[in-house]
Design a protein around this motif. Structure first.
Motif: not given
Lengths: 453, 453
Positions: A19-28, A436-450
């Motif tokens: 469900g939701q987690a799958k959708e999030d993993s796709v955005q990640f 770039l992996l550092g940028s990736t992880v920060m973007t992913q976290l901010i996506y989730m927080i937002d």
């Protein structure tokens, strides 16, 4: 080697999601694919380090980097970019040299750096006999008459046995910060500190020091590990005289700027901060510390825009001024946020090097902490598994003191203190994919927080 | 940066342990402290890479490295050290050059490497028009008359979007292995392959290729990413001729050796193997691939002896011959083990670079796998969290085929394919602490296996 890599890690954290987690993993995955394929951070870091170079607060180079960062935030697609004025201390290194000699020997030049914010000798030779101590405890026991008119060599080694190098750094940090005033209190002429360095080389590591009030401001300098080893060996059998000549010192303060760019929230104007510090020490190129954090923060903005991730809240990248020798940028940002009654939801900083990310440290109340930890499986395919830290960064400390949940990216810590605060902190030491992996992880976290806060 | 690091990671995996697990965690810490403080691997890697250099099977340098490894195993305290004879293929690179030109243009030299085990042009110029394909699928569709007398440029890029770079390497690997025979089948003159490289530079990456039986053995060469980009750009608008001149080829086989050292088991003679491969490609210094695995394996022996860890079973470090272009050392080791009816309990290989360890890949039956995974908390303070992989190394594959549980150290994979099989795989690219943490984790695992199996 030529074995077949397995896919299990890649799908880990996806397999058991629904469900939701799958959708999030796709955005990640969308975020990671965009950044690993098209990320601009590595190229931008080259511009910042090779085009501008090191950029101590108050320097012309720092002012250039302010204009550069504002332009990069505009290029990244920020809806609004501005400079935030802040008064910063100005410290100038100038010329400096250290020589040592044994009785009957010749003067020998030793590679050294004055510590940041230290006063110098005013361009005159200051010399005296060196006495060595291995620890603060040993120094405390020395009677003042043993120190008077001497040079104190604080020969405390970086403890290699800590897997988490930041612990060794913290342990050794007291020497860098306090050696000068401790020496002055007992009438010493200046202090020499073994560098806070995990490398077995002769590279001196600068960094901030501070003077106690009402204590004479004598110089504090640092030498590399091999010079310290040699000095230690000689001192075991011979008397050694040191001679310092330096021009460094504080030159008042001046107006400068942090740089801010944001994407306006679709739902409200509450703010999520991602940041690093734009200033660096005046040696090397400030690549890992903290050019990496700057270009990673800009990449977050670029990626949100590029992928059309419709952010509910305002996402703001902050390039803080003057972290290294004053943290005035972070303090000013907190002050202005308070004055303007801005609501901050969350702040994350990247200031531990552009290395392969391993975790996110969370300085916040337990419910928020647990919620972020519950997203852990989403991060695992990106090598991020450690959400146990409880600290954040120094530039967002003022926000955290106002109650804002704060975090810091936790990269692999093994290489950082080889090059931290040195002439060796150059672009060449940064790996594109790790950054770039550092940028990736920060973007992913901010996506989730937002999405969830 | 100057924040305070927290201790939570350090104590993680210790806090919730009790009894036996606590005792094990104390031994883990003893092992890590010994290696991080006194490890010899980094210094030994310098001797191997700077003193001997690259060491392709059959070369004089390889034979020197055999003597060197035997001495280091003796120095480490191995109870018994010997050489295991093995017949290895001999491949010689010789001189080589590639030039390209557009019609009306001048010849331009392109940086290149012949692939390992490839035949050359016999010192003659071989030239023809280049045709480019982006994938094997695209090549399959080309009619033979389009390929006849042409040079085929297999321009398949390393897929940057995989976080696990070994997946990208595996995907691109088919091009390196098969391009020559595929080209020959349709009458082409030679094959050019875009390097299997994650770096945006002009460094060609060699590596093994193979010929199909009964197909003409035409040359296969590789070029770096920026040369490939340029060639791709020119080919979009112009016809390009390539000219290759090379002397490489197989020169029969000869007798050589793997190097083995062991500590005799106190309880029985069943064997635990830890290994890497002593040979390397003939460019660079074979530092990450696989000098790292060699010195890490020797460190395991040294640490068991130094700490007096009384091993129940025999612990054997194997420096395998000829992994790169034949894996004859691994095959011979398996053959001899079978002939001698040696019981092997477990084998682990380090052959993915001397980077910060993140996991251990386990190729074995489920009960053993689950048992090792149950020790996971002990490894967490050392940054090792991933026990999901199901592969092991190519040199211990013959042991695994005989039923031996096999494993491989899983280091961080971000930097490996920047330098793998290139002139850039040098000592300077290896970080001391990262290398030693790899030795630490292998020693810890072997300590647990020895005690519990």
């Amino acid at each position: 080697m030529k074995k077949i890599a397995n896919l299990s890690l890649l799908i880990l954290g996806v397999t058991f999601l629904s469900g939701q987690a799958k959708e999030d993993s796709v955005q990640f995955k969308r975020i990671s694919t965009e950044i690993l394929n098209n990320g601009k951070g590595y190229h931008e870091l080259k511009e910042l380090t090779k085009g501008i170079g090191n950029r101590l607060s108050g320097s012309e180079a720092y002012e250039k980097s302010v204009q550069w960062a504002a332009q990069k935030l505009r290029d990244a697609g920020a809806d609004k970019v501005w400079l935030q004025e802040v008064m910063i201390p100005v410290w100038i290194r100038g010329k400096e040299s250290l020589h040592i000699k044994t009785s009957g020997g010749n003067w020998k030049n030793i590679k050294m750096l004055s510590l940041g914010n230290s006063e110098g000798t005013g361009g005159k030779d200051v010399s005296g006999e060196i006495i060595m101590v291995k620890s603060l405890e040993e120094y405390d026991k020395l009677p003042a008459e043993r120190v008077k008119n001497k040079i104190v060599f604080f020969n405390y080694p970086f403890n290699q046995e800590h897997v988490q190098t930041f612990i060794a750094y913290r342990e050794a940090g007291a020497y860098r910060r306090t050696a000068a005033s401790l020496t002055a209190k007992k009438g010493g002429k200046f202090a020499i500190i073994r560098s806070l360095s995990s490398a077995f080389d002769d590279v001196p590591h600068t960094g901030n020091m501070r003077y106690d009030e009402n204590i004479s401001k004598i110089p504090a300098i640092t030498i590399g590990n091999t010079s310290a080893d040699e000095l230690e060996a000689i001192l075991k059998t011979q008397q050694v005289t040191a001679k310092l000549n330096s021009n460094c010192g504080m030159k008042g303060e001046k107006s400068s700027h942090s740089v801010i760019g944001e994407i306006t929230g679709k739902k409200d104007q509450s703010v999520i901060v991602v940041g690093g510090h734009l200033d660096s020490w005046d040696v090397g190129e400030g690549a890992h510390d903290d050019g990496a954090g700057i270009v990673q923060s800009i990449e977050v903005i670029r990626t949100f825009k590029k992928l059309g991730l419709q952010n509910n809240h305002t996402i703001r990248a902050v390039c803080f001024a003057n972290e290294e020798n004053g943290t005035k940028g972070g303090k000013q940002y907190g002050k202005v946020a308070k004055e303007n009654n801005e609501k901050h939801l969350f702040a994350i900083e990247s200031d531990a090097g552009g290395f392969s990310p391993r975790g996110i440290s969370l300085e916040m109340d337990d419910p928020q902490r647990k919620q972020i930890q519950s997203w852990g499986n989403l991060f695992l395919p990106y090598g991020v598994y450690n959400f146990e830290g409880k600290y954040s960064g120094s530039d967002i400390a003022p926000l955290h003191e106002m109650g804002v949940p704060a975090a810091e990216l936790v990269p692999d810590p093994q290489r950082y203190f080889d090059i931290h605060h040195t002439a060796e902190d150059t672009f060449e030491k940064v790996n594109r994919r790790e950054l770039l992996l550092g940028s990736t992880v920060m973007t992913q976290l901010i996506y989730m927080i937002d999405k969830n806060w």
